[in-house]
Motif scaffolding. Structure first.
Motif, PDB file in Angstrom:
ATOM      1  N   LEU A   1     155.235  63.145  74.137  1.00  0.00           N
ATOM      2  CA  LEU A   1     155.314  64.206  73.126  1.00  0.00           C
ATOM      3  C   LEU A   1     154.027  64.313  72.314  1.00  0.00           C
ATOM      4  CD1 LEU A   1     158.933  63.940  71.645  1.00  0.00           C
ATOM      5  CD2 LEU A   1     157.898  65.971  72.633  1.00  0.00           C
ATOM      6  N   SER A   2     153.345  63.186  72.130  1.00  0.00           N
ATOM      7  CA  SER A   2     152.120  63.207  71.318  1.00  0.00           C
ATOM      8  C   SER A   2     151.005  64.009  72.000  1.00  0.00           C
ATOM      9  CB  SER A   2     151.634  61.784  71.007  1.00  0.00           C
ATOM     10  OG  SER A   2     151.181  61.134  72.167  1.00  0.00           O
ATOM     11  N   HIS A   3     151.177  64.293  73.287  1.00  0.00           N
ATOM     12  CA  HIS A   3     150.197  65.088  74.019  1.00  0.00           C
ATOM     13  C   HIS A   3     150.593  66.564  74.107  1.00  0.00           C
ATOM     14  CE1 HIS A   3     148.035  61.476  74.999  1.00  0.00           C
ATOM     15  NE2 HIS A   3     149.091  60.950  75.586  1.00  0.00           N
ATOM     16  N   THR A   4     151.630  66.935  73.354  1.00  0.00           N
ATOM     17  CA  THR A   4     152.077  68.329  73.341  1.00  0.00           C
ATOM     18  C   THR A   4     150.966  69.215  72.786  1.00  0.00           C
ATOM     19  OG1 THR A   4     154.357  67.617  72.981  1.00  0.00           O
ATOM     20  CG2 THR A   4     153.861  69.913  72.471  1.00  0.00           C
ATOM     21  N   ALA A   5     150.719  70.296  73.476  1.00  0.00           N
ATOM     22  CA  ALA A   5     149.657  71.218  73.051  1.00  0.00           C
ATOM     23  C   ALA A   5     150.018  71.878  71.724  1.00  0.00           C
ATOM     24  CB  ALA A   5     149.439  72.280  74.123  1.00  0.00           C
ATOM     25  N   GLY A   6     148.995  72.129  70.925  1.00  0.00           N
ATOM     26  CA  GLY A   6     149.173  72.883  69.693  1.00  0.00           C
ATOM     27  C   GLY A   6     149.605  72.072  68.489  1.00  0.00           C
ATOM     28  N   MET A   7     149.599  70.752  68.610  1.00  0.00           N
ATOM     29  CA  MET A   7     149.982  69.930  67.460  1.00  0.00           C
ATOM     30  C   MET A   7     148.811  69.814  66.495  1.00  0.00           C
ATOM     31  SD  MET A   7     152.278  66.935  69.219  1.00  0.00           S
ATOM     32  CE  MET A   7     152.663  66.135  67.697  1.00  0.00           C
ATOM     33  N   THR A   8     149.124  69.766  65.213  1.00  0.00           N
ATOM     34  CA  THR A   8     148.086  69.620  64.193  1.00  0.00           C
ATOM     35  C   THR A   8     147.622  68.158  64.164  1.00  0.00           C
ATOM     36  OG1 THR A   8     149.608  69.008  62.415  1.00  0.00           O
ATOM     37  CG2 THR A   8     149.234  71.387  62.774  1.00  0.00           C
ATOM     38  N   PRO A   9     146.436  67.905  63.598  1.00  0.00           N
ATOM     39  CA  PRO A   9     145.981  66.517  63.474  1.00  0.00           C
ATOM     40  C   PRO A   9     146.988  65.635  62.719  1.00  0.00           C
ATOM     41  CG  PRO A   9     144.175  68.006  63.039  1.00  0.00           C
ATOM     42  CD  PRO A   9     145.397  68.861  63.181  1.00  0.00           C
TER      43      PRO A   9
ATOM     44  N   THR B   1     163.432  48.366  60.240  1.00  0.00           N
ATOM     45  CA  THR B   1     162.479  48.863  59.237  1.00  0.00           C
ATOM     46  C   THR B   1     161.364  49.661  59.915  1.00  0.00           C
ATOM     47  OG1 THR B   1     162.949  46.999  57.777  1.00  0.00           O
ATOM     48  CG2 THR B   1     160.887  48.172  57.385  1.00  0.00           C
ATOM     49  N   ASP B   2     160.861  49.147  61.047  1.00  0.00           N
ATOM     50  CA  ASP B   2     159.818  49.867  61.805  1.00  0.00           C
ATOM     51  C   ASP B   2     160.316  51.253  62.221  1.00  0.00           C
ATOM     52  OD1 ASP B   2     157.929  47.810  61.683  1.00  0.00           O
ATOM     53  OD2 ASP B   2     158.655  46.868  63.517  1.00  0.00           O
ATOM     54  N   GLU B   3     161.557  51.305  62.696  1.00  0.00           N
ATOM     55  CA  GLU B   3     162.125  52.576  63.153  1.00  0.00           C
ATOM     56  C   GLU B   3     162.299  53.547  61.981  1.00  0.00           C
ATOM     57  OE1 GLU B   3     164.285  49.966  66.603  1.00  0.00           O
ATOM     58  OE2 GLU B   3     165.538  50.868  65.048  1.00  0.00           O
ATOM     59  N   ASP B   4     162.747  53.010  60.841  1.00  0.00           N
ATOM     60  CA  ASP B   4     162.897  53.848  59.636  1.00  0.00           C
ATOM     61  C   ASP B   4     161.542  54.370  59.165  1.00  0.00           C
ATOM     62  OD1 ASP B   4     165.645  53.573  59.589  1.00  0.00           O
ATOM     63  OD2 ASP B   4     165.635  51.934  58.131  1.00  0.00           O
ATOM     64  N   THR B   5     160.517  53.527  59.250  1.00  0.00           N
ATOM     65  CA  THR B   5     159.160  53.931  58.853  1.00  0.00           C
ATOM     66  C   THR B   5     158.668  55.061  59.759  1.00  0.00           C
ATOM     67  OG1 THR B   5     158.689  51.699  58.077  1.00  0.00           O
ATOM     68  CG2 THR B   5     156.793  53.113  58.481  1.00  0.00           C
ATOM     69  N   CYS B   6     158.981  54.946  61.037  1.00  0.00           N
ATOM     70  CA  CYS B   6     158.627  56.009  61.989  1.00  0.00           C
ATOM     71  C   CYS B   6     159.280  57.321  61.569  1.00  0.00           C
ATOM     72  CB  CYS B   6     159.070  55.609  63.392  1.00  0.00           C
ATOM     73  SG  CYS B   6     158.918  56.932  64.599  1.00  0.00           S
ATOM     74  N   MET B   7     160.568  57.267  61.233  1.00  0.00           N
ATOM     75  CA  MET B   7     161.284  58.478  60.818  1.00  0.00           C
ATOM     76  C   MET B   7     160.679  59.074  59.551  1.00  0.00           C
ATOM     77  SD  MET B   7     165.358  58.247  61.481  1.00  0.00           S
ATOM     78  CE  MET B   7     165.628  56.588  60.913  1.00  0.00           C
ATOM     79  N   ASP B   8     160.262  58.211  58.629  1.00  0.00           N
ATOM     80  CA  ASP B   8     159.666  58.683  57.370  1.00  0.00           C
ATOM     81  C   ASP B   8     158.427  59.529  57.623  1.00  0.00           C
ATOM     82  OD1 ASP B   8     161.640  57.362  56.009  1.00  0.00           O
ATOM     83  OD2 ASP B   8     160.385  55.642  55.450  1.00  0.00           O
ATOM     84  N   GLY B   9     157.708  59.225  58.715  1.00  0.00           N
ATOM     85  CA  GLY B   9     156.501  59.974  59.054  1.00  0.00           C
ATOM     86  C   GLY B   9     156.773  61.435  59.387  1.00  0.00           C
ATOM     87  N   PHE B  10     158.052  61.739  59.663  1.00  0.00           N
ATOM     88  CA  PHE B  10     158.411  63.112  60.016  1.00  0.00           C
ATOM     89  C   PHE B  10     159.238  63.792  58.923  1.00  0.00           C
ATOM     90  CE2 PHE B  10     157.778  60.742  63.939  1.00  0.00           C
ATOM     91  CZ  PHE B  10     156.745  61.485  64.470  1.00  0.00           C
ATOM     92  N   ALA B  11     159.233  63.177  57.735  1.00  0.00           N
ATOM     93  CA  ALA B  11     159.953  63.779  56.608  1.00  0.00           C
ATOM     94  C   ALA B  11     159.194  65.014  56.126  1.00  0.00           C
ATOM     95  CB  ALA B  11     160.087  62.762  55.485  1.00  0.00           C
ATOM     96  N   GLY B  12     159.882  65.895  55.448  1.00  0.00           N
ATOM     97  CA  GLY B  12     159.233  67.095  54.911  1.00  0.00           C
ATOM     98  C   GLY B  12     158.910  68.096  55.995  1.00  0.00           C
ATOM     99  N   ASN B  13     157.852  68.853  55.774  1.00  0.00           N
ATOM    100  CA  ASN B  13     157.517  69.958  56.685  1.00  0.00           C
ATOM    101  C   ASN B  13     156.210  69.742  57.443  1.00  0.00           C
ATOM    102  OD1 ASN B  13     159.785  71.488  55.887  1.00  0.00           O
ATOM    103  ND2 ASN B  13     158.719  72.015  53.993  1.00  0.00           N
ATOM    104  N   ILE B  14     155.910  68.477  57.789  1.00  0.00           N
ATOM    105  CA  ILE B  14     154.620  68.253  58.450  1.00  0.00           C
ATOM    106  C   ILE B  14     154.633  68.633  59.930  1.00  0.00           C
ATOM    107  CG2 ILE B  14     154.049  66.360  56.885  1.00  0.00           C
ATOM    108  CD1 ILE B  14     154.224  64.606  59.533  1.00  0.00           C
TER     109      ILE B  14
END
Length: 197
Positions: free
Chosen positions: A90-98, A149-162
């Motif tokens: 998924l990280s190689h999906t085209a059109g993703m922002t930095p 905790t690692d998994e929760d931290t990962c989820m936090d990275g996708f919080a909000g509208n980023i």
């Protein structure tokens, strides 16, 4: 002739009843194992997921709390490994922002740490016994908690509208599933620990 026929029928009936009672015993054993899993899973935060992910392992688990905890760790590990691979794709999906790419990379790293913690827990669970039980089970609980905790931290990275909706939904769904699996594994480990404390 009639007498021989009657003996054959009686013999067949006896054979059938013996066969059926054997089948019934096997079926009863299977249902007892699945009932043990269902009951144990009711103590977890996500009982339906717990049962659906572990019921296919009923014959291996039987009614053994340690084997149940081990199976839960195995399922959690498998899910974390496959999710990590999905995240790399998924990280190689085209059109993703930095920023999106950065969140994905961080998440892949967090999942990699989580996988390592679960692997350590599984190795330690194989050794748990005797006078070192409390110390070893404490290590297992600590590592599985760290994985969560690692998994929760990962989820936090996708919080909000980023992130855009589609990728965010796909990522969040996968990570939530891993976190729920790990949470269930921790609950079953805690149950096993309490039986032996």
């Amino acid at each position: 002739m009639e007498n021989h026929f009657l003996k054959t029928i009686v013999s067949l009936l006896i054979l059938l009843s013996l066969t059926c009672s054997g089948c019934e015993a096997r079926a009863l054993g299977g249902s007892t194992s699945t009932e043990f899993i269902r009951t144990s899973c009711s103590a977890t935060a996500y009982p339906a997921l717990c049962y659906s992910s572990l019921s296919s392992h009923a014959s291996a688990i039987q009614q053994n709390p340690k084997l149940l905890a081990n199976a839960a760790l195995t399922v959690s590990l498998d899910t974390a490994v496959s999710t990590s691979a999905d995240m790399v794709k998924l990280s190689h999906t085209a059109g993703m922002t930095p920023r999106e790419i950065s969140a994905m990379r961080d998440c892949v790293e967090e999942l990699s740490d989580s996988v390592e913690q679960i692997r350590k827990s599984m190795a330690e669970m194989k050794q748990v016994k005797g006078s070192n039980f409390a110390l070893m089970i404490n290590d297992v609980q600590t590592w599985v908690s760290a994985a969560l905790t690692d998994e929760d931290t990962c989820m936090d990275g996708f919080a909000g509208n980023i992130m855009n909706g589609g990728v965010k939904t796909a990522v969040r769904g996968k990570i939530v599933n891993v976190a729920h699996m790990t949470s269930n594994a921790l609950a079953l480990i805690n149950s096993y620990a309490s039986l032996n404390s």
